[in-house]
Design an enzyme around this catalytic site. Structure first.
Site, PDB file in Angstrom:
ATOM      1  N   ASN A 256     121.703-102.764  57.360  1.00  0.00           N
ATOM      2  CA  ASN A 256     120.583-103.312  58.117  1.00  0.00           C
ATOM      3  C   ASN A 256     120.766-104.793  58.438  1.00  0.00           C
ATOM      4  O   ASN A 256     119.881-105.413  59.018  1.00  0.00           O
ATOM      5  CB  ASN A 256     119.281-103.156  57.316  1.00  0.00           C
ATOM      6  CG  ASN A 256     118.904-101.704  57.118  1.00  0.00           C
ATOM      7  OD1 ASN A 256     119.429-100.821  57.789  1.00  0.00           O
ATOM      8  ND2 ASN A 256     117.998-101.446  56.189  1.00  0.00           N
TER       9      ASN A 256
ATOM     10  N   HIS B  95      96.516 -97.011  35.652  1.00  0.00           N
ATOM     11  CA  HIS B  95      96.613 -97.934  36.781  1.00  0.00           C
ATOM     12  C   HIS B  95      96.624 -97.186  38.116  1.00  0.00           C
ATOM     13  O   HIS B  95      97.055 -96.044  38.211  1.00  0.00           O
ATOM     14  CB  HIS B  95      97.887 -98.777  36.641  1.00  0.00           C
ATOM     15  CG  HIS B  95      97.975 -99.912  37.600  1.00  0.00           C
ATOM     16  ND1 HIS B  95      98.626 -99.810  38.815  1.00  0.00           N
ATOM     17  CD2 HIS B  95      97.498-101.181  37.534  1.00  0.00           C
ATOM     18  CE1 HIS B  95      98.559-100.973  39.451  1.00  0.00           C
ATOM     19  NE2 HIS B  95      97.878-101.816  38.699  1.00  0.00           N
TER      20      HIS B  95
ATOM     21  N   GLU C 260      99.345 -95.583  30.040  1.00  0.00           N
ATOM     22  CA  GLU C 260      99.871 -96.933  29.849  1.00  0.00           C
ATOM     23  C   GLU C 260      99.963 -97.175  28.350  1.00  0.00           C
ATOM     24  O   GLU C 260      99.286 -96.507  27.562  1.00  0.00           O
ATOM     25  CB  GLU C 260      98.955 -97.961  30.496  1.00  0.00           C
ATOM     26  CG  GLU C 260      98.829 -97.823  32.003  1.00  0.00           C
ATOM     27  CD  GLU C 260      97.917 -98.874  32.610  1.00  0.00           C
ATOM     28  OE1 GLU C 260      98.102-100.081  32.315  1.00  0.00           O
ATOM     29  OE2 GLU C 260      97.013 -98.501  33.371  1.00  0.00           O
TER      30      GLU C 260
ATOM     31  N   SER D   4      95.616-102.746  31.248  1.00  0.00           N
ATOM     32  CA  SER D   4      95.540-104.080  31.830  1.00  0.00           C
ATOM     33  C   SER D   4      94.144-104.682  31.821  1.00  0.00           C
ATOM     34  O   SER D   4      93.987-105.891  31.642  1.00  0.00           O
ATOM     35  CB  SER D   4      96.062-104.042  33.265  1.00  0.00           C
ATOM     36  OG  SER D   4      95.335-103.116  34.052  1.00  0.00           O
TER      37      SER D   4
ATOM     38  N   ASP E 156     103.814 -96.091  30.937  1.00  0.00           N
ATOM     39  CA  ASP E 156     103.939 -97.323  31.714  1.00  0.00           C
ATOM     40  C   ASP E 156     103.770 -98.500  30.758  1.00  0.00           C
ATOM     41  O   ASP E 156     102.691 -98.726  30.215  1.00  0.00           O
ATOM     42  CB  ASP E 156     102.859 -97.348  32.802  1.00  0.00           C
ATOM     43  CG  ASP E 156     102.984 -98.556  33.723  1.00  0.00           C
ATOM     44  OD1 ASP E 156     103.659 -99.537  33.351  1.00  0.00           O
ATOM     45  OD2 ASP E 156     102.394 -98.528  34.814  1.00  0.00           O
TER      46      ASP E 156
ATOM     47  N   HIS F 291     102.349-103.894  30.800  1.00  0.00           N
ATOM     48  CA  HIS F 291     101.651-104.989  30.122  1.00  0.00           C
ATOM     49  C   HIS F 291     102.068-105.147  28.661  1.00  0.00           C
ATOM     50  O   HIS F 291     101.557-106.027  27.976  1.00  0.00           O
ATOM     51  CB  HIS F 291     100.136-104.787  30.230  1.00  0.00           C
ATOM     52  CG  HIS F 291      99.646-104.890  31.638  1.00  0.00           C
ATOM     53  ND1 HIS F 291      99.362-106.089  32.232  1.00  0.00           N
ATOM     54  CD2 HIS F 291      99.425-103.935  32.578  1.00  0.00           C
ATOM     55  CE1 HIS F 291      98.973-105.877  33.483  1.00  0.00           C
ATOM     56  NE2 HIS F 291      99.005-104.582  33.711  1.00  0.00           N
TER      57      HIS F 291
ATOM     58  N   LYS G 182     105.410-109.124  35.375  1.00  0.00           N
ATOM     59  CA  LYS G 182     104.352-109.581  34.472  1.00  0.00           C
ATOM     60  C   LYS G 182     104.941-110.667  33.559  1.00  0.00           C
ATOM     61  O   LYS G 182     105.165-111.780  33.978  1.00  0.00           O
ATOM     62  CB  LYS G 182     103.808-108.409  33.657  1.00  0.00           C
ATOM     63  CG  LYS G 182     103.263-107.266  34.514  1.00  0.00           C
ATOM     64  CD  LYS G 182     101.985-107.635  35.219  1.00  0.00           C
ATOM     65  CE  LYS G 182     101.320-106.447  35.891  1.00  0.00           C
ATOM     66  NZ  LYS G 182     102.139-105.725  36.865  1.00  0.00           N
TER      67      LYS G 182
END
Length: 265
Positions: free
Chosen positions: A34, A117, A161, A165, A190, A193, A224
């Protein structure tokens, strides 16, 4: 952990001669990137402190955007987190929608914490699987959902999670992992955090509890505590190959440039 459902789909792709692999840059003439104006190739936007690093990218990693530094980072991060493999994504959002949108199929079930999330929820919506929330950090609610999903009829995923969060509370990962083992479900965590905050060297809540091998997949973001850009999905070699072949946000996205990867390294 059984990954037959991933292996079956990869083998089907091989039989159709459609299997994808990441290849290093060949040094040959480039007619597919590209980088139409040669801005990246000629290092027009290079960081002055690190003039050897490209500040742009030439395309998807499956075309012309793969390079040694990003593969080295994936191995480095996977080793740090006690995983077999890792695959870098451009953001935690991309990682979550890509992972959940590709591994779960029609007939599968995704059971997720109600306070998960938005990126996890969006990934669940992109999949063809049935989705069922369980009450936040409520193991009785989770077990009811697991009991309702027939273990032999489809693949079941449990999504949570590790550190939430908004409230900052922790998931009871040991109890969740025990339930996943009992009901033959695949655990996806996940760690956005928890990265850099919990566990040995900031490795996360999963490693602080030594639950690496209880997880089907883990997501760590670099935006984060790490203060950079991007994310990584950790899991088996089979999962990495599967995502390279079936994860659309990975396949069709321009790769992160070397300058971003250098920051994480």
């Amino acid at each position: 952990m059984k990954e037959d459902f991933l292996i079956t789909r990869l083998n089907e792709r091989r039989e159709r001669n459609a299997y994808r692999e990441l290849l290093p840059a060949s040094g040959k003439a480039d007619f597919c990137s590209n980088d139409y104006l040669g801005i990246v190739k000629n290092k027009v936007l290079n960081n002055r402190k690190h003039t050897s690093l490209r500040s742009g990218s030439t395309g998807s990693r499956l075309l012309s955007g793969n390079y040694e530094m990003i593969e080295h980072l994936e191995k480095q991060v996977a080793a740090f987190h006690g995983a077999a493999s890792g695959l870098v994504f451009n953001s935690g959002y991309d990682a979550n929608i890509g992972l959940l949108g590709s591994v779960a199929r029609k007939g599968d079930s995704i059971i997720y914490d109600f306070l998960s999330h938005a990126s996890l929820r969006d990934g669940i919506r992109l999949s063809a699987a049935q989705a069922f929330p369980f009450l936040h950090n409520d193991m009785e609610s989770l077990e009811k959902r697991l009991k309702a999903c027939s273990p032999g009829a489809n693949t079941v995923f449990v999504v949570t999670e590790s550190v939430f969060s908004m409230d900052g509370d922790l998931a009871p990962l040991q109890e969740i992992a025990d339930l996943c083992k009992r009901y033959e479900a695949n655990l996806i965590v996940d760690e956005a955090h928890a990265t850099g905050v919990l566990g040995p060297g900031g490795a996360g809540l999963v490693q602080s509890l030594s639950l690496q091998h209880a997880c089907f997949a883990r997501i760590h973001t670099f935006g984060k505590a790490v203060g950079c850009h991007g994310a990584v999905v950790l899991g088996s070699d089979v999962l990495r190959n599967f995502l390279i072949n079936f994860c659309r946000p990975f396949i069709y996205t321009t790769a992160l440039p070397e300058s971003s990867i250098f920051q994480v390294s």
